[in-house]
Enzyme design. Structure first.
Site, short mmCIF file in Angstrom:
data_model
loop_
_atom_site.label_atom_id
_atom_site.label_comp_id
_atom_site.label_asym_id
_atom_site.label_seq_id
_atom_site.Cartn_x
_atom_site.Cartn_y
_atom_site.Cartn_z
N SER A 124 28.18 -34.93 -8.23
CA SER A 124 27.26 -35.19 -7.11
C SER A 124 26.26 -34.06 -6.92
CB SER A 124 28.04 -35.37 -5.81
OG SER A 124 29.02 -36.34 -5.96
N GLN A 135 35.25 -31.05 -10.63
CA GLN A 135 34.37 -32.08 -11.22
C GLN A 135 33.01 -31.98 -10.56
OE1 GLN A 135 35.72 -35.92 -10.04
NE2 GLN A 135 33.82 -36.91 -10.60
N GLU A 137 39.10 -41.54 -11.61
CA GLU A 137 39.06 -40.97 -10.26
C GLU A 137 39.51 -42.00 -9.24
OE1 GLU A 137 35.12 -39.75 -9.01
OE2 GLU A 137 36.00 -38.44 -7.48
C1 LIG Z 1 35.97 -35.20 0.62
C2 LIG Z 1 34.99 -35.39 -0.49
C3 LIG Z 1 35.23 -34.80 -1.73
C4 LIG Z 1 34.30 -34.96 -2.77
N1 LIG Z 1 34.55 -34.32 -3.96
C5 LIG Z 1 33.64 -34.43 -4.96
C6 LIG Z 1 33.82 -33.70 -6.19
O1 LIG Z 1 34.83 -32.99 -6.37
N2 LIG Z 1 32.88 -33.79 -7.14
C7 LIG Z 1 31.75 -34.56 -6.99
O2 LIG Z 1 30.95 -34.63 -7.91
N3 LIG Z 1 31.53 -35.25 -5.82
C8 LIG Z 1 32.45 -35.19 -4.82
N4 LIG Z 1 32.23 -35.87 -3.64
C9 LIG Z 1 30.98 -36.60 -3.46
C10 LIG Z 1 31.09 -38.12 -3.43
O3 LIG Z 1 31.33 -38.62 -4.72
C11 LIG Z 1 29.79 -38.64 -2.83
O4 LIG Z 1 29.73 -38.20 -1.49
C12 LIG Z 1 29.70 -40.15 -2.87
O5 LIG Z 1 29.57 -40.61 -4.20
C13 LIG Z 1 28.51 -40.69 -2.04
O6 LIG Z 1 27.34 -40.03 -2.35
P1 LIG Z 1 26.40 -39.42 -1.19
O7 LIG Z 1 27.29 -38.58 -0.32
O8 LIG Z 1 25.24 -38.75 -1.84
O9 LIG Z 1 25.93 -40.67 -0.35
P2 LIG Z 1 24.72 -41.65 -0.69
O10 LIG Z 1 24.80 -42.09 -2.12
O11 LIG Z 1 23.43 -41.03 -0.25
O12 LIG Z 1 25.05 -42.90 0.21
C14 LIG Z 1 24.67 -42.97 1.60
C15 LIG Z 1 25.05 -44.37 2.13
O13 LIG Z 1 24.30 -45.37 1.41
C16 LIG Z 1 25.19 -46.34 0.84
N5 LIG Z 1 24.64 -46.79 -0.45
C17 LIG Z 1 24.10 -46.01 -1.43
N6 LIG Z 1 23.73 -46.77 -2.48
C18 LIG Z 1 24.06 -48.07 -2.17
C19 LIG Z 1 23.94 -49.33 -2.86
N7 LIG Z 1 23.41 -49.40 -4.08
N8 LIG Z 1 24.40 -50.44 -2.23
C20 LIG Z 1 24.96 -50.39 -0.99
N9 LIG Z 1 25.06 -49.22 -0.28
C21 LIG Z 1 24.65 -48.07 -0.87
C22 LIG Z 1 26.49 -45.60 0.66
O14 LIG Z 1 27.59 -46.51 0.63
C23 LIG Z 1 26.52 -44.71 1.90
O15 LIG Z 1 26.99 -45.43 3.00
C24 LIG Z 1 33.14 -35.74 -2.57
C25 LIG Z 1 32.90 -36.35 -1.33
C26 LIG Z 1 33.81 -36.17 -0.30
C27 LIG Z 1 33.52 -36.82 1.02
#
Ligand SMILES: Cc1cc2nc3c(=O)[nH]c(=O)nc-3n(C[C@H](O)[C@H](O)[C@H](O)COP(=O)(O)OP(=O)(O)OC[C@H]3O[C@@H](n4cnc5c(N)ncnc54)[C@H](O)[C@@H]3O)c2cc1C
Length: 394
Positions: free
Chosen positions: A115, A112, A230
């Site tokens: 991100s 998927q 998911e």
């Molecule tokens: C093990 C693992 C597997 C994954 N597998 C997939 C995959 O297969 N496909 C895929 O597409 N993605 C995948 N992901 C990605 C995952 O969906 C994202 O890491 C997640 O959605 C958070 O996005 P980010 O890492 O960019 O953090 P950010 O969005 O940059 O967030 C950083 C911090 O800010 C906080 N924050 C952000 N916006 C807000 C808000 N509006 N209000 C309050 N707090 C907020 C967050 O909670 C977090 O603490 C995976 C992640 C992990 C760790």
């Protein structure tokens, strides 16, 4: 037993009589399960289901696994949990016919791709572009954290097809052939030492228009099907009582009981009760879900599961004492073919830290609960009425 339950029980018995799991290749048993409509029982007939209530799937799984049939989910977790519900809801008949069966049997693994480096929680702000060229689309951009992309045959991707629309409107979803020219998958190593996930780069990748999932510009609503499923897939699975990580904690405690003391016993009882409450809550949510895409209850389960898993593994490593600092499998970078290997407590402790990030962070789950369940005022969204092309980004 009502008529629907009787039907699935009869079909399970026929399946087991004709394909004894002890003598039949797992992919063949799973293929027969799909053909009998017992793969996803709520999917339509002909596509792995019988159009019945999803709660009957628990009956089927219990009956088949008790007879030694393989459970398909572990090998293709993203395919099962997220891609299949999206394809069955938004795919064309050709796509459903072509993709669902080998996805279920695990002969074709899926990933998927949502991100991006600049778009995680706010995934609708993503930058990967798909530009139409006749009957094809040309894809350029980068995705990140893509679980199992290195073994995936296909993936679903959300891309920007109209930058002049507001961010949620100019998006479209596609199926991508991961072996197409211009797709490059690079490993990303996690704290566990494993690279379960990857960066994926797209350079002029051509996607036939027939591989679009849903209408042009409707990618956001298609992706909500993926995201809601998911959360249930990560946090809403119903496992047998006392199994999973709580079993790891029980075993770890038993091995270190003499050093652990009565306070640890008390804490273990609290964790066991919380694990059981979580399990029962997930059963209740699955009973309430009549058909189709789950609602915000999936986010509740996901939020609770992430926090509980981390408490369970903190406890387990605490009772292990100094042994917890040893990492049994060594620390060489590996690229596993399954996700979430929780085979030893040390690795499980490191892996569960990601539970509160993957599939939507704990803060985002709280936002969803606040807005959609409790009806609290929405988060401030300054960019929601501006064309994506005019929103400043780094
Ligand atoms: C093990 C693992 C597997 C994954 N597998 C997939 C995959 O297969 N496909 C895929 O597409 N993605 C995948 N992901 C990605 C995952 O969906 C994202 O890491 C997640 O959605 C958070 O996005 P980010 O890492 O960019 O953090 P950010 O969005 O940059 O967030 C950083 C911090 O800010 C906080 N924050 C952000 N916006 C807000 C808000 N509006 N209000 C309050 N707090 C907020 C967050 O909670 C977090 O603490 C995976 C992640 C992990 C760790």
């Amino acid at each position: 037993m009502n008529a629907d339950e009787q039907l699935v029980v009869d079909r399970c018995e026929e399946l087991l009589a004709e394909h004894d799991p002890k003598q039949t290749k797992p992919a063949d048993v799973l293929g027969a399960q799909y053909d009998a409509g017992l793969a996803w029982v709520h999917f339509p007939e002909g596509y792995g289901g019988l159009g019945l209530s999803p709660k009957l799937q628990n009956v089927i799984n219990a009956k088949l696994t008790a007879a030694g049939a393989p459970l398909p989910y572990g090998r293709n977790p993203i395919g099962h949990g997220m891609c299949a519900p999206t394809i069955v809801t938004h795919g064309s008949d050709d796509q459903k016919r072509r993709y669902l069966r080998p996805l279920f049997t695990g002969e074709e693994i899926w990933c998927q791709m949502f991100s991006e480096p600049g778009a995680g929680s706010d995934v609708a702000s993503l930058s990967t572009r798909a530009v139409r060229d006749g009957e094809e689309w040309v894809l350029n951009g980068q995705k990140v954290w893509t679980t199992l992309a290195h073994v995936a045959r296909y993936g679903i991707i959300i891309a920007r097809t109209d930058p002049e629309q507001v961010k949620h409107k100019g998006l479209t979803m596609f199926v991508v052939d991961m072996q197409a020219p211009g797709v490059e998958v690079r490993p990303l190593v996690q704290a566990t030492g494993e690279a379960e996930f990857n960066e994926v780069y797209f350079t002029d990748v051509r996607i036939p228009d027939s591989e679009r999932l849903g209408d042009v510009g409707n990618g956001w609503s298609v992706s909500l099907t993926t995201l809601m499923n998911e959360r249930v897939s990560i946090g809403g699975q119903v496992h047998p009582r006392g199994s999973g990580l709580i079993a790891v904690a029980m075993r770890t405690y038993a091995e270190h009981a003499s050093a652990a003391g009565p306070a640890a016993r008390d804490e273990l009882a609290r964790l066991w009760i919380d694990a059981e409450v979580n399990r029962l809550t997930n059963i209740r949510a699955s009973q309430a879900r009549k058909q189709g895409t789950p609602g915000p209850e999936g986010s509740v389960g996901k939020l609770a599961m992430a926090l509980l898993n981390q408490r369970i593994m903190n406890f387990s490593l605490d009772v292990m004492g100094a042994d917890a600092m040893l990492y049994p499998s060594g620390y060489p970078m590996s690229r596993p073919t399954t996700a979430m290997d929780l085979s030893n407590p040390q690795k499980a402790f490191l892996r569960v830290q990601a539970n509160s990030i993957e599939g939507g962070t704990t803060f985002i789950m709280k936002n969803i609960l606040g807005e959609r369940v409790l009806g609290l005022p929405g988060d401030i969204r300054v960019d929601k009425d501006r064309p994506w092309s005019e929103v400043p980004r780094s």
